[in-house]
Design a protein around this motif. Structure first.
Motif, mmCIF file in Angstrom:
data_model
loop_
_atom_site.group_PDB
_atom_site.id
_atom_site.type_symbol
_atom_site.label_atom_id
_atom_site.label_comp_id
_atom_site.label_asym_id
_atom_site.label_seq_id
_atom_site.Cartn_x
_atom_site.Cartn_y
_atom_site.Cartn_z
ATOM 1 N N GLY A 29 6.048 5.509 9.365
ATOM 2 C CA GLY A 29 4.883 5.650 8.505
ATOM 3 C C GLY A 29 4.513 7.096 8.248
ATOM 4 O O GLY A 29 4.317 7.873 9.179
ATOM 5 N N GLY A 31 1.763 8.387 6.664
ATOM 6 C CA GLY A 31 0.365 8.692 6.349
ATOM 7 C C GLY A 31 -0.040 9.975 7.057
ATOM 8 O O GLY A 31 0.797 10.640 7.675
ATOM 9 N N SER A 33 -1.671 10.658 9.846
ATOM 10 C CA SER A 33 -1.465 10.798 11.298
ATOM 11 C C SER A 33 0.018 10.967 11.621
ATOM 12 O O SER A 33 0.387 11.807 12.450
ATOM 13 N N GLU A 52 9.428 6.540 5.903
ATOM 14 C CA GLU A 52 8.360 6.076 5.002
ATOM 15 C C GLU A 52 8.985 5.150 3.968
ATOM 16 O O GLU A 52 9.947 5.513 3.309
ATOM 17 N N ARG A 53 8.401 3.980 3.816
ATOM 18 C CA ARG A 53 9.024 3.017 2.892
ATOM 19 C C ARG A 53 8.755 3.317 1.414
ATOM 20 O O ARG A 53 9.516 2.913 0.552
ATOM 21 N N GLY A 59 0.759 8.010 2.459
ATOM 22 C CA GLY A 59 -0.045 6.831 2.788
ATOM 23 C C GLY A 59 -1.333 6.774 1.997
ATOM 24 O O GLY A 59 -1.354 7.017 0.779
ATOM 25 N N GLY A 60 -2.429 6.515 2.699
ATOM 26 C CA GLY A 60 -3.722 6.327 2.042
ATOM 27 C C GLY A 60 -4.454 7.616 1.737
ATOM 28 O O GLY A 60 -5.632 7.587 1.380
ATOM 29 N N VAL A 124 11.102 0.416 8.339
ATOM 30 C CA VAL A 124 11.465 0.009 9.699
ATOM 31 C C VAL A 124 11.192 -1.484 9.803
ATOM 32 O O VAL A 124 10.077 -1.935 9.538
ATOM 33 N N HIS A 167 -3.152 0.451 8.525
ATOM 34 C CA HIS A 167 -3.940 -0.768 8.751
ATOM 35 C C HIS A 167 -3.116 -1.930 9.318
ATOM 36 O O HIS A 167 -3.635 -2.749 10.062
ATOM 37 N N GLU A 170 2.311 -2.353 11.938
ATOM 38 C CA GLU A 170 3.491 -3.220 11.790
ATOM 39 C C GLU A 170 4.420 -3.236 12.997
ATOM 40 O O GLU A 170 4.938 -4.279 13.371
ATOM 41 N N MET A 221 -4.803 4.740 11.881
ATOM 42 C CA MET A 221 -5.420 3.424 11.687
ATOM 43 C C MET A 221 -4.710 2.355 12.515
ATOM 44 O O MET A 221 -5.338 1.368 12.930
ATOM 45 N N ARG A 231 -12.984 0.279 11.074
ATOM 46 C CA ARG A 231 -12.442 1.188 10.065
ATOM 47 C C ARG A 231 -13.518 2.209 9.711
ATOM 48 O O ARG A 231 -14.699 2.002 10.027
ATOM 49 N N GLY A 233 -13.406 4.268 6.440
ATOM 50 C CA GLY A 233 -13.495 4.725 5.049
ATOM 51 C C GLY A 233 -12.830 6.082 4.868
ATOM 52 O O GLY A 233 -12.067 6.532 5.730
HETATM 53 C C1 48H Z 1 8.181 2.398 6.881
HETATM 54 C C2 48H Z 1 5.923 1.998 6.679
HETATM 55 C C3 48H Z 1 6.047 0.767 7.380
HETATM 56 C C4 48H Z 1 7.349 0.387 7.817
HETATM 57 C C5 48H Z 1 3.977 0.994 6.842
HETATM 58 O O1 48H Z 1 -2.036 3.949 6.154
HETATM 59 P P1 48H Z 1 -1.562 5.340 6.334
HETATM 60 O O2 48H Z 1 -2.184 6.379 5.458
HETATM 61 O O3 48H Z 1 -1.648 5.728 7.891
HETATM 62 P P2 48H Z 1 -2.667 6.589 8.797
HETATM 63 O O4 48H Z 1 -3.074 5.689 9.899
HETATM 64 O O5 48H Z 1 -2.053 7.863 9.161
HETATM 65 O O6 48H Z 1 -3.915 6.892 7.871
HETATM 66 C C6 48H Z 1 -4.825 5.909 7.527
HETATM 67 C C7 48H Z 1 -5.611 6.328 6.292
HETATM 68 O O7 48H Z 1 -4.757 6.613 5.197
HETATM 69 C C8 48H Z 1 -6.542 5.219 5.922
HETATM 70 O O8 48H Z 1 -6.059 4.219 5.370
HETATM 71 C C9 48H Z 1 -7.921 5.264 6.289
HETATM 72 C C10 48H Z 1 -8.529 6.463 6.919
HETATM 73 N N1 48H Z 1 -8.620 4.182 6.021
HETATM 74 C C11 48H Z 1 -9.965 3.896 6.349
HETATM 75 C C12 48H Z 1 -10.420 2.605 5.698
HETATM 76 O O9 48H Z 1 -11.564 2.214 6.012
HETATM 77 O O10 48H Z 1 -9.675 2.002 4.893
HETATM 78 O O11 48H Z 1 -0.005 5.405 6.066
HETATM 79 C C13 48H Z 1 0.881 4.490 6.664
HETATM 80 C C14 48H Z 1 2.227 4.641 5.967
HETATM 81 C C15 48H Z 1 2.202 4.127 4.521
HETATM 82 O O12 48H Z 1 2.659 5.150 3.674
HETATM 83 C C16 48H Z 1 3.154 2.930 4.531
HETATM 84 O O13 48H Z 1 3.898 2.822 3.346
HETATM 85 C C17 48H Z 1 4.028 3.266 5.709
HETATM 86 O O14 48H Z 1 3.153 3.849 6.655
HETATM 87 N N2 48H Z 1 4.623 2.095 6.375
HETATM 88 N N3 48H Z 1 6.955 2.803 6.438
HETATM 89 N N4 48H Z 1 8.386 1.233 7.549
HETATM 90 N N5 48H Z 1 7.558 -0.743 8.473
HETATM 91 N N6 48H Z 1 4.834 0.175 7.452
#
Ligand code: 48H
Ligand code: FE2
Length: 258
Positions: A29, A31, A33, A52-53, A59-60, A124, A167, A170, A221, A231, A233
């Motif tokens: 992933g 994102g 972190s 990263e897929r 990510g977010g 993955v 979130h 996985e 996350m 969560r 935001g």
């Molecule tokens: C390859 C994968 C797989 C897989 C997923 O969600 P992310 O941005 O991760 P974080 O935890 O570093 O950041 C969270 C943040 O962006 C967020 O959503 C926040 C702060 N939300 C708060 C709220 O209230 O909503 O990134 C995860 C990444 C993504 O790019 C996925 O595509 C990737 O992981 N991913 N890549 N193999 N199996 N699963």
């Protein structure tokens, strides 16, 4: 000329691919972190690959809040923001606004420049288990999953795996579902995240960043998801501090096994 353009890419890509078949740390992933963890690990000489897929890691973080492309960070994360050269505007007591596009591209740039190998378009789909320890990941092209093609994967061995999948947490879910394993969470299972509670969630993101099974760490996350925390935001200090914390924790773990 045409031949050389193709050959340069194929030679270089497969050299890179061979290098990541056996690594110190595999991060799942890209994102905030996961990217930040890869930056600090690579900076400290650790052989680290991030999968990263999606086409673009980030990510977010790209999307800001509801596609308003700004995000908030709190003052505790400012040293990281400054280290990455990201501009920040003071907004309210202890809070700063940063441009989500500048922040995300800076994370990708710094991770790559520090020596982390970033592999996009790869998912993955499983983990490797040896002697009751996670010992690597199982990867496949992301479009293979999307098209539901029956294609067997490639195995990547790693001393440590980081679930930074956001979130969905996985990797932890796969480990639990396929192996019935008890995890280091309040219930021993993946609990799933709770609703919005910004202050509480930012605090627990750091606390929940840890090893949840021998060889498997969680950050961001995913750390809150596995432990049933809230969560937060579009505030990203906790994500950055979690990436930094997990890099330090993994650094200790990897050095102990060297
Ligand atoms: C390859 C994968 C797989 C897989 C997923 O969600 P992310 O941005 O991760 P974080 O935890 O570093 O950041 C969270 C943040 O962006 C967020 O959503 C926040 C702060 N939300 C708060 C709220 O209230 O909503 O990134 C995860 C990444 C993504 O790019 C996925 O595509 C990737 O992981 N991913 N890549 N193999 N199996 N699963
Ligand atoms: Fe989110």
């Amino acid at each position: 000329m045409e031949y050389l353009v193709s050959k340069g890419i194929v030679d270089s890509y497969f050299e890179k691919f061979k290098k990541i078949l056996n690594v110190d740390v595999a991060i799942v992933g890209g994102g905030p972190s996961g990217l930040l963890a890869s930056y600090y690990l690579a900076k400290n000489g650790v052989n680290v690959v991030l999968f990263e897929r999606k086409l673009a890691p980030g990510g977010g973080m790209w999307g800001g809040a509801m596609m308003f492309n700004d995000i908030i960070v709190q003052h505790e994360a400012l040293p990281i923001v400054n280290e990455l050269g990201i501009n920040h505007k003071p907004y309210a007591e202890g809070l700063y606004v940063i441009d989500s596009l500048q922040a995300t591209s800076s994370l990708i740039y710094h991770a790559s420049k520090a020596g982390a190998t970033l592999m996009n378009c790869i998912s993955v789909e499983d983990v490797v288990i040896q002697d009751e320890k996670v010992n690597g990941v199982v990867i496949n092209w992301a479009p293979v999953h999307r098209e539901r093609m029956h294609v067997d994967p490639i195995i990547v061995t790693a001393k440590v795996v980081l679930d930074a999948t956001g979130h969905d947490c996985e990797v932890a879910r796969i480990l639990e579902r396929k192996n019935g394993i008890k995890l280091n969470t309040p219930t021993g299972s993946v609990i799933g995240e709770r609703s919005m509670s910004v202050y509480e969630a930012e605090k627990t993101t750091i606390e929940n960043t840890k090893e949840i099974y021998p060889g498997l760490f969680v950050s961001g996350m995913a750390a809150n998801g596995v432990s049933g925390s809230f969560r937060m935001g579009p505030i990203f200090g906790g994500m950055l501090l979690s990436g930094q914390k997990v890099a330090n924790t993994i650094l200790n773990a990897v050095n102990q096994t060297v």
